[in-house]
Motif scaffolding. Structure first.
Motif, PDB file in Angstrom:
ATOM      1  N   ARG A 325       0.831  -1.217   0.000  1.00 26.92           N
ATOM      2  CA  ARG A 325       0.000   0.000   0.000  1.00 26.92           C
ATOM      3  C   ARG A 325       0.865   1.266   0.000  1.00 26.92           C
ATOM      4  O   ARG A 325       0.624   2.192  -0.764  1.00 26.92           O
ATOM      5  CB  ARG A 325      -0.928  -0.031   1.227  1.00 26.92           C
ATOM      6  CG  ARG A 325      -1.541   1.285   1.616  1.00 26.92           C
ATOM      7  CD  ARG A 325      -2.492   1.839   0.547  1.00 26.92           C
ATOM      8  NE  ARG A 325      -2.969   3.168   0.926  1.00 26.92           N
ATOM      9  CZ  ARG A 325      -2.392   4.310   0.590  1.00 26.92           C
ATOM     10  NH1 ARG A 325      -1.302   4.317  -0.171  1.00 26.92           N
ATOM     11  NH2 ARG A 325      -2.892   5.459   0.992  1.00 26.92           N
ATOM     12  N   HIS A 374      -7.317   5.899   1.782  1.00 28.98           N
ATOM     13  CA  HIS A 374      -7.683   5.630   3.176  1.00 28.98           C
ATOM     14  C   HIS A 374      -9.204   5.524   3.224  1.00 28.98           C
ATOM     15  O   HIS A 374      -9.888   6.414   3.745  1.00 28.98           O
ATOM     16  CB  HIS A 374      -7.176   6.754   4.070  1.00 28.98           C
ATOM     17  CG  HIS A 374      -5.808   7.259   3.690  1.00 28.98           C
ATOM     18  ND1 HIS A 374      -4.656   6.603   4.046  1.00 28.98           N
ATOM     19  CD2 HIS A 374      -5.401   8.331   2.955  1.00 28.98           C
ATOM     20  CE1 HIS A 374      -3.611   7.259   3.565  1.00 28.98           C
ATOM     21  NE2 HIS A 374      -4.037   8.312   2.892  1.00 28.98           N
ATOM     22  N   HIS A 381      -7.649   8.332  -3.015  1.00 25.72           N
ATOM     23  CA  HIS A 381      -6.605   8.929  -3.855  1.00 25.72           C
ATOM     24  C   HIS A 381      -6.759   8.287  -5.221  1.00 25.72           C
ATOM     25  O   HIS A 381      -6.327   7.142  -5.405  1.00 25.72           O
ATOM     26  CB  HIS A 381      -5.207   8.573  -3.338  1.00 25.72           C
ATOM     27  CG  HIS A 381      -4.872   9.169  -2.016  1.00 25.72           C
ATOM     28  ND1 HIS A 381      -5.053  10.487  -1.722  1.00 25.72           N
ATOM     29  CD2 HIS A 381      -4.336   8.621  -0.904  1.00 25.72           C
ATOM     30  CE1 HIS A 381      -4.645  10.725  -0.499  1.00 25.72           C
ATOM     31  NE2 HIS A 381      -4.210   9.620   0.031  1.00 25.72           N
ATOM     32  N   GLU A 420      -6.416  15.486   2.588  1.00 28.13           N
ATOM     33  CA  GLU A 420      -5.257  15.479   3.490  1.00 28.13           C
ATOM     34  C   GLU A 420      -4.000  16.109   2.907  1.00 28.13           C
ATOM     35  O   GLU A 420      -3.040  16.322   3.632  1.00 28.13           O
ATOM     36  CB  GLU A 420      -4.939  14.045   3.954  1.00 28.13           C
ATOM     37  CG  GLU A 420      -4.608  13.105   2.814  1.00 28.13           C
ATOM     38  CD  GLU A 420      -3.992  11.784   3.273  1.00 28.13           C
ATOM     39  OE1 GLU A 420      -3.841  11.574   4.474  1.00 28.13           O
ATOM     40  OE2 GLU A 420      -3.657  10.980   2.390  1.00 28.13           O
ATOM     41  N   HIS A 421      -3.949  16.413   1.618  1.00 28.49           N
ATOM     42  CA  HIS A 421      -2.709  16.953   1.042  1.00 28.49           C
ATOM     43  C   HIS A 421      -2.632  18.471   1.097  1.00 28.49           C
ATOM     44  O   HIS A 421      -1.570  19.036   0.866  1.00 28.49           O
ATOM     45  CB  HIS A 421      -2.541  16.502  -0.416  1.00 28.49           C
ATOM     46  CG  HIS A 421      -2.381  15.015  -0.564  1.00 28.49           C
ATOM     47  ND1 HIS A 421      -2.554  14.370  -1.750  1.00 28.49           N
ATOM     48  CD2 HIS A 421      -2.066  14.058   0.346  1.00 28.49           C
ATOM     49  CE1 HIS A 421      -2.354  13.061  -1.574  1.00 28.49           C
ATOM     50  NE2 HIS A 421      -2.060  12.861  -0.315  1.00 28.49           N
TER      51      HIS A 421
HETATM   52 ZN    ZN Z   1      -2.853   9.504   1.667  1.00 27.36          ZN
END
Ligand code: ZN
Ligand code: 2HG
Length: 463
Positions: A325, A374, A381, A420-421
């Motif tokens: 992963r 996730h 993603h 999250e980025h």
């Molecule tokens: Zn990620």
């Protein structure tokens, strides 16, 4: 190039050896992990103290010089890119362990401390820092905080925000603020610490951070399940989260697995392939949890959701399963992917998955789409791969068109265009799909308070 009088003043603050002007240094410090933009800073400075950072910010205010803060440069949204003659302030040298208190279980470090070093220090004290991701070997804690980094354990431990109990920052006005001072309880008005977390360098520079450590988690076991179709992964999540203490629930598609196996030399854990895989990690201090996991697996098989499973028998096996992963993102760079980092509430995932799958199938009939992420946090993603020989500009233009439709779909589902980025340069034109005009206006007003001369990372998050 900056005029000599400014360069001289920078030298008087940091010394000659910590002012970098070489083309290689400008390139290295002027860009993050993205490839869309060209680095073009005018100079790089490497301060070693908070006072030096303050002097740099004061100087920048006097000369209206834009600053781009730089950490480990692992960002994926162009938040730490200097494209227009900015001064890069790299926090690499503020990397000391400043204080550790075993009773409070608190650790104060310089912003330039590498995440993995912070994790190792915690471990040496018999404690644990729970935020983790594939780039922990090069990302810095200051950057993690500035982007409120997520990672692979959010389902149990939450985002970076949950672990920051104190910050020392230099604002865009050159004030040094000590925010929250490590307190567990502090109800004294607006919590400015939380404004700085996730502010992507637009309000000031994070110089030191105090994080909360905890007791190490119990032993854990990793399981990878071959899953029949995309939407079914959510049934599997529901089933396993009802019976186990999950610390991760990730997923990836067969095409992601194939590439990681081919390019990283990992062994494929399955005899027969499945369209998707779920990777879960659960606390397994006793045999009871493992028996329970096997029962849940049988139930999922009976339902026709799961085709196959592997379960780790040792730490090495668990680490090897994780690599399948964690290595996906780096493996995919060779295809110059267009990245999406999107989220909806977990409860809305089953419907969202159906629609996003449809949108992607219609929009990208000619491009390979690699799914992973996730999924236990509602975060996908999806990476669109550029076909070999296809012109980069044309590929990018195609993907950008789809992003507007994706944005609208996310708005319909009350989701996020950046789970999250961060927003940086990459997502700012899509911000309005997740935040209302009134909210964005408020954010602009807040920026004006901390950075009235608009020198802190201008052009990032919003214009
Ligand atoms: Zn990620
Ligand atoms: C991950 O979860 C990272 O692997 C990177 O957030 C995701 O490269 C990506 O799209």
């Amino acid at each position: 190039m900056l005029p000599d009088h400014i360069l001289n003043q920078l030298v008087s603050i940091v010394g000659e050896s910590r002012l970098l002007l070489d083309a290689d240094d400008l390139q290295h410090f002027g860009i993050d992990r993205t490839t869309e933009w060209q680095a073009a800073p005018s100079a790089v400075v490497l301060p070693e103290t908070v006072q030096e950072v303050q002097s740099i910010v004061r100087l920048a205010n006097q000369h209206n010089l834009a600053i781009v803060p730089s950490g480990g440069r692992t960002g994926l949204s162009g938040g730490a890119v200097a494209t227009d003659g900015e001064l890069v302030v790299a926090l690499d040298r503020l990397n000391k362990i400043i204080d550790f208190n075993p009773l409070d279980r608190s650790l104060t470090v310089g912003a330039g401390t590498i995440t993995a070093q912070l994790q190792q220090f915690a471990e040496q004290q018999g404690l644990f820092y729970p935020v983790d991701f594939a780039s922990s070997g090069s990302s810095q804690i200051g950057g993690n905080i500035a982007t409120n980094a997520g990672g692979i354990k959010v389902i149990k431990y939450g985002m970076t925000r949950n672990w920051v109990i104190g910050l020392k920052v230099v604002t865009g006005t050159g004030e040094i603020l000590e925010l929250n001072k490590g307190l567990a309880k502090n109800n004294t008005g607006y919590d400015l610490r939380h404004l700085f977390i996730g502010s992507e360098g637009t309000l000031g520079l994070i110089c030191e951070a105090t994080v909360q450590l905890i007791q190490p988690p119990p032993e854990s076991t990793v399981m990878v399940l071959g899953v029949n179709d995309f939407a079914t992964i959510m049934d599997v999540l529901k089933c396993f989260s009802s019976g186990l203490d999950l610390s991760a629930f990730e997923f990836f598609s067969q095409s992601a697995l194939e590439k990681v196996v081919a390019y990283r030399g990992h062994a494929t854990p399955f005899q027969t392939s499945a369209p998707f895989y779920a990777l879960l990690e659960f606390a397994s201090a006793d045999q009871g949890a493992i028996d329970q996991a096997m029962q849940l697996f049988e139930h999922c098989t009976e339902q026709g959701w799961v085709l196959d499973a592997v379960i780790s028998q040792s730490l090495t096996q668990a680490k090897n399963l994780w690599k399948l992963r964690e290595d996906i993102s780096e493996t995919l760079w060779q295809w110059q992917p267009y990245k999406n980092d999107i989220s909806v509430r977990v409860s809305r995932m089953p419907d969202f998955i159906r629609e996003v799958d449809q949108l992607v199938a219609q929009s990208y009939p000619d491009f390979e789409v690699v799914w992973y992420g996730h999924i236990g946090d509602g975060n996908l993603h999806l990476n669109i791969l550029k076909p070999e020989g296809f012109p980069v500009d044309q590929f990018h233009a195609n993907c950008v068109n789809v992003s507007a439709e994706m944005g609208q779909l996310l708005a319909d589902y009350e989701g996020s265009v950046s789970a999250e980025h961060g927003v940086g340069l990459l997502k700012k034109e899509y911000l309005h799909y997740s935040r209302s005009a009134a909210e964005i206006d408020m954010m602009r007003s807040i920026k004006r308070v901390f950075d009235p001369n608009h020198i802190m990372n201008p052009g990032k998050v919003f214009d």
